[in-house]
Write an enzyme that holds these catalytic residues in place. Structure first.
Site, PDB file in Angstrom:
ATOM      1  N   ILE A  18       1.272  31.813  12.223  1.00 22.03           N
ATOM      2  CA  ILE A  18       2.259  31.930  11.158  1.00 22.03           C
ATOM      3  C   ILE A  18       3.121  33.171  11.342  1.00 22.03           C
ATOM      4  CG2 ILE A  18       2.533  32.299   8.663  1.00 22.03           C
ATOM      5  CD1 ILE A  18      -0.187  30.668   8.428  1.00 22.03           C
ATOM      6  N   ASP A  64      -3.679  48.646  14.647  1.00 28.70           N
ATOM      7  CA  ASP A  64      -4.769  48.047  13.894  1.00 28.70           C
ATOM      8  C   ASP A  64      -4.528  48.480  12.455  1.00 28.70           C
ATOM      9  OD1 ASP A  64      -7.118  47.523  12.509  1.00 28.70           O
ATOM     10  OD2 ASP A  64      -8.433  48.196  14.123  1.00 28.70           O
ATOM     11  N   ASN A  87       1.149  39.502   6.553  1.00 29.25           N
ATOM     12  CA  ASN A  87       0.608  38.237   7.052  1.00 29.25           C
ATOM     13  C   ASN A  87      -0.794  38.381   7.634  1.00 29.25           C
ATOM     14  OD1 ASN A  87       0.750  35.434   8.384  1.00 29.25           O
ATOM     15  ND2 ASN A  87       0.560  36.793  10.143  1.00 29.25           N
ATOM     16  N   SER A 131      -3.973  32.270   0.786  1.00 31.05           N
ATOM     17  CA  SER A 131      -4.386  30.869   0.790  1.00 31.05           C
ATOM     18  C   SER A 131      -4.628  30.391  -0.634  1.00 31.05           C
ATOM     19  CB  SER A 131      -5.681  30.692   1.603  1.00 31.05           C
ATOM     20  OG  SER A 131      -6.754  31.354   0.942  1.00 31.05           O
ATOM     21  N   TYR A 145     -15.854  30.159   3.948  1.00 34.85           N
ATOM     22  CA  TYR A 145     -14.618  30.931   3.803  1.00 34.85           C
ATOM     23  C   TYR A 145     -14.622  31.777   2.528  1.00 34.85           C
ATOM     24  CZ  TYR A 145      -9.538  31.810   3.596  1.00 34.85           C
ATOM     25  OH  TYR A 145      -8.303  32.398   3.531  1.00 34.85           O
ATOM     26  N   LYS A 152      -9.267  38.336  -0.057  1.00 34.84           N
ATOM     27  CA  LYS A 152      -7.818  38.128  -0.130  1.00 34.84           C
ATOM     28  C   LYS A 152      -7.343  38.101  -1.586  1.00 34.84           C
ATOM     29  CE  LYS A 152      -5.443  35.610   2.664  1.00 34.84           C
ATOM     30  NZ  LYS A 152      -4.668  36.738   3.256  1.00 34.84           N
TER      31      LYS A 152
END
Length: 243
Positions: A18, A64, A87, A131, A145, A152
């Site tokens: 992405i 990083d 992202n 997500s 997940y 997130k």
């Protein structure tokens, strides 16, 4: 002349997937794109070369994003910034410590936004990529997940806590949330850990977006007329949403 002519955009995790597709799209709109990568220089330079071949401008920038010294070096080399696309994410990788997902998906995102804010002009934009499972906190789905989804969601909450700072600076903040995306490393790792995951999610959602399709939503969020704090749902929330 594109909508982003004479601007600079930094995209984290842009050496593949992405991020790479978003880099190509923003470059096509005229932005000079900084293609951030952690350790895959060759892959990042391939993205830069593709942008240049299409007539755009880009540069690979190593960092990083969980390493403060790397971020010091990264931002020391940025004179101006108009768009920041958050992202990069992770947490499914092997051999990472238990705190890695939170350090990457929450702490690093906040650090990046804080460092970028003084460089962003009024009208600049921060785009956070997440997500549906994380955004809707549907951690009972895809149990493997779930730790990543929680980290997130924590990242999104922490960034939303910065909304007063963004608004005071005249900088927009938009979240782009997507269902599982065909062809991403996340989908590949989930499929590897639990074969059949992609097919099951594809059937449940009535189809999944490709990397290019989702990247279009991310790229559009960088320029669209959206209120600060807006959320773009790409692919439809489907079963992730809860009343």
């Amino acid at each position: 002349m594109g909508q982003l002519t004479d601007t600079t955009a930094l995209i984290t995790g842009a050496s593949r997937g992405i991020g790479a597709a978003t880099a190509r799209l923003l470059a096509a709109e005229g932005a000079h794109v900084l293609v951030n990568y952690r350790d895959k220089a060759k892959r990042a330079n391939t993205v830069v070369d593709a942008v240049a071949a299409a007539g755009g401008s880009a540069a690979a920038v190593q960092a990083d994003i969980t390493d403060a010294a790397d971020l010091d070096r990264l931002f020391a080399g940025i004179d101006r910034l108009d768009v920041l696309v958050l992202n990069a994410s992770g947490g499914l990788e092997k051999d990472m410590d238990a705190d890695y997902a939170l350090r990457l998906n929450r702490d690093a995102q906040v650090d990046l936004a804080a460092r970028a804010l003084p460089l962003l002009p009024k009208g600049g934009r921060i785009v956070y990529v997440t997500s549906h499972q994380a955004h809707f906190a549907a951690t009972e789905e895809l149990a493997i997940y779930a730790p990543v989804a929680r980290s997130k969601r924590a990242g999104e909450d922490a960034l939303r806590a910065m909304l007063p700072e963004f608004e005071a600076a005249g900088v927009g903040f938009v979240t782009v949330s997507g269902d599982m995306i065909e062809g991403t490393i996340t989908a590949t790792l989930l499929e590897r850990a639990q074969p059949g995951t992609i097919a099951q999610r594809r059937e449940a959602a009535g189809g999944l977006l490709t990397v290019e399709q989702f990247a279009r939503h991310v790229a559009d969020a960088a320029t669209a007329d959206l209120e600060t704090g807006a959320v773009v749902l790409a692919g439809g929330p489907g079963a992730w949403a809860r009343d």
